[in-house]
Enzyme design. Structure first.
Site, PDB file in Angstrom:
ATOM      1  CG  ASP A  69       6.495  -6.711   3.904  1.00 43.80           C
ATOM      2  OD1 ASP A  69       6.181  -5.712   3.443  1.00 43.80           O
ATOM      3  OD2 ASP A  69       5.841  -7.752   3.923  1.00 43.80           O
ATOM      4  CD  GLU A  98       4.539  -2.378   5.855  1.00 46.03           C
ATOM      5  OE1 GLU A  98       3.547  -1.953   5.132  1.00 46.03           O
ATOM      6  OE2 GLU A  98       4.764  -3.449   5.761  1.00 46.03           O
TER       7      GLU A  98
HETATM    8  C1  GLC Z   1       3.666  -4.831   3.020  1.00 46.14           C
HETATM    9  C2  GLC Z   1       4.227  -4.317   1.653  1.00 46.14           C
HETATM   10  C3  GLC Z   1       2.945  -4.391   0.782  1.00 46.14           C
HETATM   11  C4  GLC Z   1       2.708  -5.847   0.730  1.00 46.14           C
HETATM   12  C5  GLC Z   1       2.378  -6.448   2.095  1.00 46.14           C
HETATM   13  C6  GLC Z   1       2.400  -8.004   2.161  1.00 46.14           C
HETATM   14  O1  GLC Z   1       2.608  -3.931   3.608  1.00 46.14           O
HETATM   15  O2  GLC Z   1       4.502  -2.782   1.768  1.00 46.14           O
HETATM   16  O3  GLC Z   1       3.371  -3.850  -0.478  1.00 46.14           O
HETATM   17  O4  GLC Z   1       1.550  -6.127  -0.128  1.00 46.14           O
HETATM   18  O5  GLC Z   1       3.454  -5.994   3.024  1.00 46.14           O
HETATM   19  O6  GLC Z   1       3.927  -8.323   1.792  1.00 46.14           O
END
Ligand code: GLC
Ligand code: MG
Length: 554
Positions: A208, A272
């Protein structure tokens, strides 16, 4: 024979645990619910699942606010339920990837509670980014950074003595304090978390906010006028700082040390990272770093032939330069579902559209679904790996009529309702058309209300129905696997109209030619074309209509 690691061409299905299958009727999906429904994925023909967070959490950001990284939240089940899920998945030939949230903890994490109880300058505070405020009495935030969820990225605390005190950084909600990754204790702790889940037999991690852990020295003010999701992030002090790469080299060594025997050896790491340009993103997948990194530029590319051709071409070149495959994705739990996103008129240039409410212009559902199926037919032919988001195989649209008082994404409240947030893509999926919660759970409850259209799109209404979205996905996945398209090479074909994407993908096991008509005028298929699959439920005719795609024998 050279072995090609499984993840280089894997199709990985994202399960959002709250919304996939509820076993106990509390209206919230859970791990036993997932385990029971896994055969759906084996039949669909994907290689792995990625589970969004199911860890102990106050659920202020649907579990992306972790209070205990080594346990399952009671709402989702227990560690035993998790072990049972992994065992069942492996039995079905599905690998399991779990989320790790290393940028921030929940404010209910024991570390943060002790940081609040401790004094400025204490080791407890040094795990997070506490700073004194600016202004005469520290009443102003330490810098100008905005939270991604709206409002500012700093919250002032009340010191144990009762006086207004320091500020702490949170790039997301107030309840998600950012960790200080210059602190070795933080690094050790997260490495321990990786090992904990590797020991429980997971096949990898989705990381994340992978571009966020390291901040520029001194936390300087940012030039934050631009929307950083569609413009280069590599110059902003909170994203994509060079120091993150060192963290991933350490993590890669850990993942490699857990390699299994044989062809399916690798345990993987997927970033991500909302990073542009693609050259900067490709640095995350250098040989000694991560295996995959979502190609969000592709997700944000409009359904226009020139834009698609350009993005696909440079995306492939950028990762080839570091010897990595591409990681394609069209939908996830943070964006408007592609069946709805593509139901709007398309403009050149990258687009990130915000959540949709009942008073906003509505997407054209018919056009959106037709384009979504064609876009998926393009994506699943591309060399590399691909991620699917739960429910896209059913053609589920975004829920655009959620009442404001049902909305739970913190973005909605933090922007005072100006942004509707991400709940519209997170509505529980539909399994059985006739049932009260469309088979989501044994009762009528679902934590977000399901739109009436979901009934007709339920899995049981589509299973075995030729031309259904589920049938299209299943067919494409089967052919992709048989011909090993994910391991292939792409060649663009000349001699087609400008609005038609035309390419062949060839691997050692076969080839397909993909034609996708992004224009309004139907196009005749070559006379000798042998149709393998089509995105459209219309009986194969020799005309490729607007927003239709076809796979031909090549
Ligand atoms: C990432 C996740 C998202 C979350 C954010 C904070 O972007 O995909 O859903 O709100 O991180 O953890
Ligand atoms: Mg439940």
């Amino acid at each position: 024979m050279t072995i090609t690691p499984w993840w280089r061409d894997a199709v990985i299905y994202q399960i959002y645990p709250r919304s996939w299958a509820d076993s106990d009727g509390d209206g919230i999906g859970d791990l036993p619910g997932i385990t029971a429904r896994l055969p759906h994925l084996a039949e669909l023909g994907v290689d792995a699942v990625w589970l969004s967070p199911f860890y102990t959490s106050p659920q202020n950001d649907a579990g992306y606010d972790v209070a205990d990284y080594r346990d399952v939240d009671p709402v989702f089940g227990t560690l035993d339920d998790f072990d049972a899920l992994v065992a069942r998945a492996h039995e079905l030939g599905l690998r399991v990837v779990v989320d790790i949230v290393p940028n921030h903890t929940s404010s209910e994490h024991p570390w943060f509670r002790s940081a609040l109880a401790a004094a400025p300058g204490s080791p407890e505070r040094a795990r997070y980014l506490f700073r004194d405020g600016l202004g005469e009495s520290g009443e102003l935030p330490p810098n100008n950074w905005p939270s991604k969820f709206g409002g500012r990225a700093w919250t002032r605390v009340t010191e144990p003595g009762g006086r207004p005190g320091q500020w702490y950084l949170h790039m997301f909600d107030t309840s998600q304090p950012d960790l200080d990754w210059t602190n070795p204790e933080v690094r050790d702790e997260m490495q321990g978390v990786l090992r904990f889940w590797l020991d429980r037999d997971v096949d990898g991690f989705r990381i994340d906010v992978a571009h966020g852990m390291v901040k520029a020295d001194g936390l300087p003010d940012a030039d934050v006028d631009d929307d950083d999701s569609v413009s280069p992030t590599s110059r902003l002090p909170m994203w994509d700082q060079p120091g993150v790469h060192e963290i991933y080299r350490d993590w890669r060594r850990i993942a490699d040390s857990y390699a299994r025997e044989g062809e399916d050896a690798d345990r993987i790491l997927c970033a991500e990272a909302w990073v542009l340009p693609g050259e900067a993103l490709a640095r995350y997948v250098r040989p000694d770093e991560l295996h995959q990194s979502f190609n969000f530029e592709y997700l944000m590319t409009p359904w226009l032939a020139a834009d698609q051709r350009e993005t696909i071409t440079h995306s492939l070149e950028q990762v080839a330069a570091v010897g990595a495959p591409q990681t394609w994705v069209l939908s996830n739990h943070d964006v408007v579902r592609h069946a709805s996103r593509l139901g709007y008129p398309q403009q050149p240039g990258l687009q990130k559209i915000a959540g949709i409410g009942p008073d906003d212009p509505q997407p054209d559902a018919v056009v959106g679904l037709r384009r979504a199926r064609a876009a998926t037919a393009v994506m699943l032919a591309l060399p590399g790996s691909a991620y699917l988001f739960q429910g896209e195989e059913l053609g589920l649209p975004e829920a655009t009529h959620l009442p404001d008082d049902s909305r739970q994404d913190p973005t909605f409240a933090r922007t005072g309702g100006a942004s509707k947030g991400r709940d519209g893509c997170r509505v529980p999926v539909a399994w059985e058309g006739g049932d009260p919660s469309y088979g989501f759970g044994p009762g009528a409850q679902s934590w977000l209300p399901q739109p009436a259209e979901y009934g007709a799109l339920a899995a049981d209404r589509q299973r075995g129905v030729v031309g259904s979205t589920l049938d299209v996905y299943t067919t494409l996945l089967r052919l992709r696997r048989e011909r090993r398209l994910g391991r292939g090479e792409l060649t663009w074909l000349d001699g087609h109209p400008d609005d038609v994407l035309a390419f062949t993908v060839t691997s050692d096991e076969g080839a397909v030619t993909v034609l996708a008509n992004l224009g309004a005028t139907p196009v005749e298929l070559p006379e000798d074309a042998v149709i393998l699959a089509t995105s459209s439920d219309i009986e194969p005719v020799r005309l490729l209509g607007a927003d239709e795609a076809v796979w031909l024998d090549a």
